[in-house]
Design an enzyme around this catalytic site. Structure first.
Site, mmCIF file in Angstrom:
data_model
loop_
_atom_site.group_PDB
_atom_site.id
_atom_site.type_symbol
_atom_site.label_atom_id
_atom_site.label_comp_id
_atom_site.label_asym_id
_atom_site.label_seq_id
_atom_site.Cartn_x
_atom_site.Cartn_y
_atom_site.Cartn_z
ATOM 1 C CG ASP A 167 -3.770 40.896 -27.172
ATOM 2 O OD1 ASP A 167 -3.907 40.591 -28.373
ATOM 3 O OD2 ASP A 167 -4.689 41.319 -26.448
ATOM 4 C CG ASP B 183 1.281 44.475 -26.471
ATOM 5 O OD1 ASP B 183 0.866 45.145 -27.437
ATOM 6 O OD2 ASP B 183 0.580 44.208 -25.474
ATOM 7 C CD GLU C 38 -11.923 56.096 -18.549
ATOM 8 O OE1 GLU C 38 -11.950 55.491 -19.627
ATOM 9 O OE2 GLU C 38 -11.949 57.328 -18.452
ATOM 10 C CE LYS D 180 -5.548 49.177 -23.734
ATOM 11 N NZ LYS D 180 -6.060 48.271 -24.754
ATOM 12 C CG ASP E 288 -9.042 42.797 -25.500
ATOM 13 O OD1 ASP E 288 -8.758 43.581 -26.417
ATOM 14 O OD2 ASP E 288 -8.570 41.661 -25.411
ATOM 15 C CE1 TYR F 47 -12.013 55.586 -25.877
ATOM 16 C CE2 TYR F 47 -12.745 53.346 -25.464
ATOM 17 C CZ TYR F 47 -12.118 54.273 -26.277
ATOM 18 O OH TYR F 47 -11.590 53.877 -27.478
ATOM 19 C CE LYS G 269 -9.126 57.269 -20.794
ATOM 20 N NZ LYS G 269 -10.461 57.176 -21.376
ATOM 21 C CE LYS H 34 -2.366 45.217 -22.764
ATOM 22 N NZ LYS H 34 -2.182 45.464 -24.156
ATOM 23 C CB CYS I 23 -17.289 8.329 -35.843
ATOM 24 S SG CYS I 23 -17.841 8.848 -34.210
ATOM 25 C CB CYS J 222 -20.361 5.205 -33.664
ATOM 26 S SG CYS J 222 -20.408 6.291 -35.109
ATOM 27 C CB CYS K 289 -19.732 11.199 -36.780
ATOM 28 S SG CYS K 289 -20.673 9.688 -36.550
ATOM 29 C CB CYS L 79 -22.856 8.730 -33.381
ATOM 30 S SG CYS L 79 -21.277 8.961 -32.576
#
Ligand code: IVH
Length: 681
Positions: free
Chosen positions: A39, A43, A118, A120, A122, A229, A294, A318, A412, A415, A430, A435
């Site tokens: 992000d 931005d 509020e 934010k 995501d 919201y 707000k 942010k 693997c 093993c 594998c 294993c």
């Protein structure tokens, strides 16, 4: 004609480069739910582009990603045109930028202002339209003007009412954010990996991916939640005059409104709120990447209006992104429970957000190849949504030429058995079921919290027990007490912790059948499917005897899951394990052990809100359920009790309004203790 200067040419080149990169990232992010940038990087690119376009207005273009929000809706869903554009938010990346926003607003409005703070969230922005109180339409944001019609998928989201209660306008569009709870995310991704699917980078992409399922029953299997919201188009006057009143109004109509919203009367109190949640966000079960501030009065909001796609009356303040640069020292591989070969990065240790990061998952070969990660690279790492550290990208300009490209192993790493990989799956496996790495992982899963919940057995102890020959499968754990003499000498398990461990193993026999089913580690059978199975079948033998179609008849179980279950129970070595578990006395019958607890809270409806002192909210909710009570997310007339911690938010007002009994955490504990002694409510 005036000659273009070099600097103008440079600016134009950079603008084109940024536009093309941002367009590419928009598609990856909004349509494919699979971002290849963080992000913070996104931005930064967007800001650079906006600044360049402002400095060089002659290069401006209506097609520029700086003028658009998101990406146009993808194919596969019908398109919905938003009656009112879905806006974006300007960002403030530090306190100075927030203060500057406040000063701009204060200049336009001379009166003293109140703000709603509020979180934010995501997740994924969505819009829901209710006609006469019924949910009729749901859409993603898309490019802000047109979104995808995801009505049927949204109907499966937890806490999104299908019908409203109380007085509502005949047409009401609400807006909110769909989130994928962090507590479910890790397990969900582990299952995706073991199914050979690319895990989601973070809960936001998982939410977006879930909502974009073509089949709504697939969406329904994922534990999505939503926070409302705001509103969009409304055809009537509604009473609220402020954002804070609006949130309360929406809550009364039945919407899930976040409990941490707060009304403050000064910018410095906004900063207090921000600093508090900068700390607290780690305790939340959803990702929150900042605070949305707000202006409270709706008439002031209208007065302030918007510039381009961003309202002037709100800002996203942010949280700093948790990213660091380090060296990718090596790429190693471990083996998952299903044999999947999982690459991981060995990193030069760095501190991010209070944790030292030495390793990060690299998911699968494709992931490494797409990002062109090479051993020796300088890489950017991030704790993606505070969950798992991720390698975001390599800084190719810092290469010396000595970096090495990935060599996938052919055997693997544990093993040495040959590895199997197919063209249709990103994962390599594998396929040696003996294993030791798989045995180890299988036992780790068996004892984990969501399964048998046996404390005191980490991967190291399990390794020791396996290598000393004391256990070779999960059932052998129940025989350990007969080998106590040998176990005492085992390093990494002290005498007292051994006692505790043996007690924990013993107690786990009482776990209900659904936990045992989860613990078996059947591909695609997590806690939810295990619960469905134990609701449908009386005991494990009925499941063993059932056919593919019997299992598919259970709502919520599709062909992929049923076929995995049938295959599991057809394997004699699995049946042998089940018989050993039966002999060890595990619960393979569907007796609900909760019933052993007196059902003193039966039929009582609880809402648990706010921050608790001594228990987590989940602990309290589980206790209520174990005693027969119901837990819901919102306070309504049907609620009997609200258990309230600190910062209870709007639910407290609602409880007061409806005159519902409010209990503190201690009062609740006292209440159940007294009930358990005399059994009356
Ligand atoms: S208000 C006009 N409130 O952030 C204001 N948005 O960058 C627009 N978001 O698309 C939205 N939490 O998906 C608002 N409490 C919150 C939010 C929130 C998350 C998202 C929203 C929006 C994006 C804007």
């Amino acid at each position: 004609m005036v000659e273009k200067t070099d600097s103008e040419n440079l600016a134009r080149k950079r603008i084109e480069e940024l536009r093309s990169q941002l367009n590419k990232h928009n598609i990856l992010y909004y349509q494919q739910d699979s971002p290849q940038t963080s992000d913070a990087e996104y931005d930064a690119m967007m800001r650079e582009l906006m600044a360049l376009e402002t400095q060089h207005p002659s290069f401006a273009s209506r097609d520029s990603p700086a003028q658009r929000i998101g990406a146009p809706p993808s194919k596969g869903f019908a398109t919905i045109t938003h009656k009112q554009q879905m806006l974006s938010l300007a960002n403030a990346f530090n306190q100075e930028e927030f203060v500057a926003w406040n000063e701009r607003v204060a200049k336009l409005l001379t009166n003293k202002l109140e703000f709603v703070c509020e979180l934010k969230y995501d997740g994924l922005a969505v819009s829901m339209t209710y006609e006469n109180g019924n949910l009729v339409k749901g859409a993603t944001r898309g490019d802000g003007k047109k979104g995808e019609d995801v009505t049927n998928n949204l109907k499966t989201v937890n806490h999104l009412p299908l019908n409203l209660s109380g007085g509502y306008p005949s047409i009401l569009e609400v807006r909110g954010e769909v989130v994928f709870p962090i507590s479910d995310f890790n397990e969900f991704n582990v299952n995706r990996s073991s199914d050979g699917l690319t895990p989601y980078a973070n809960p936001r992409n998982a939410a977006a991916g879930a909502l974009r399922q073509i089949d709504p029953s697939e969406t329904a299997k994922r534990p999505l939640d939503i926070f409302i919201y705001g509103i969009g188009h409304v055809n009537d006057q509604i009473p609220p005059q402020t954002q804070y009143e609006l949130l309360d109004y929406l809550s009364a109509l039945g919407f899930n409104i976040n409990e941490h919203n707060d009304l403050v009367d000064s910018p410095s109190k906004v900063i207090d709120y921000y600093l508090n949640f900068l700390e607290m966000r780690e305790d939340l079960d959803y990702i929150c990447d900042g605070v949305v501030v707000k202006v409270n009065r709706l008439d002031y909001q209208r007065h302030l209006g918007q510039i381009g796609r961003e309202p002037r009356w709100a800002i996203a303040f942010k949280f700093p992104s948790e990213q660091k640069e380090t060296t990718l020292i090596n790429i190693k591989f471990n083996v998952g429970r299903t044999g999947s070969i999982n690459p991981y990065a060995v990193l030069d240790p760095v501190q991010i957000g209070g944790a030292t990061i030495k390793q990060a998952t690299l998911h699968n070969e494709d992931y490494i190849r797409t990002k062109d990660l090479r051993i020796g690279d300088t890489v950017i790492i991030e704790r993606a949504g505070e969950v798992i550290p991720q390698v975001i990208r390599a800084i190719s300009s810092k290469r010396s030429g000595r970096e090495k490209k990935l060599q996938m192993p052919t055997e693997c790493p544990i093993c040495n058995h040959l590895i199997f990989s197919s063209k249709d799956e990103a994962m390599a496996y594998c396929i040696n079921s003996a294993c030791p790495a798989q045995t180890n992982k299988m036992i780790e899963h068996f004892v984990s919290k969501g399964a048998m919940d046996i404390h005191g057995l980490g991967p190291k102890q399990i390794n020791v027990l396996i290598s000393k020959g004391l256990i070779s499968d999960a059932a052998d754990l129940y025989d350990l007490k007969n080998h106590q003499d040998k176990t005492i000498t085992i390093d990494r398990i002290g005498e007292t912790s051994l006692d505790n461990l043996l007690t924990a193993i013993d107690t786990s026999r009482r776990q209900p059948m659904e936990k045992v089913l989860t613990a078996l580690g059947i591909k695609h059978v997590g806690p939810e499917v295990a619960e469905l199975l134990s609701q449908r079948f009386l005991n494990i033998d009925e499941i063993i005897r059932s056919s593919d179609s019997d299992i598919q008849n259970i709502p919520g179980i599709g062909p992929k899951i049923s076929s995995s279950i049938v295959t599991y129970f057809a394997d004699p070595s699995n049946l042998e394990l089940i018989n050993k578990l039966r002999l060890a006395g595990l619960n393979l019958e569907n007796v609900n052990t909760d019933i052993l607890e007196k059902q003193v809270l039966s039929d009582k409806v609880f809402v648990v809100t706010g921050r608790m002192e001594n228990f987590s909210r989940t602990d309290i909710q589980n206790r209520i359920k174990a005693l027969g009570g119901k837990v819901t997310g919102k306070v309504t007339k049907k609620t009997d009790f609200v258990i309230m911690g600190s910062d209870p938010g709007s639910k407290l007002n609602q409880a007061n309004l409806l005159e519902i009994d409010i209990l503190t955490e201690t009062e609740f504990i006292d209440l159940i203790q007294s009930l358990l002694s005399n059994n009356d409510l």
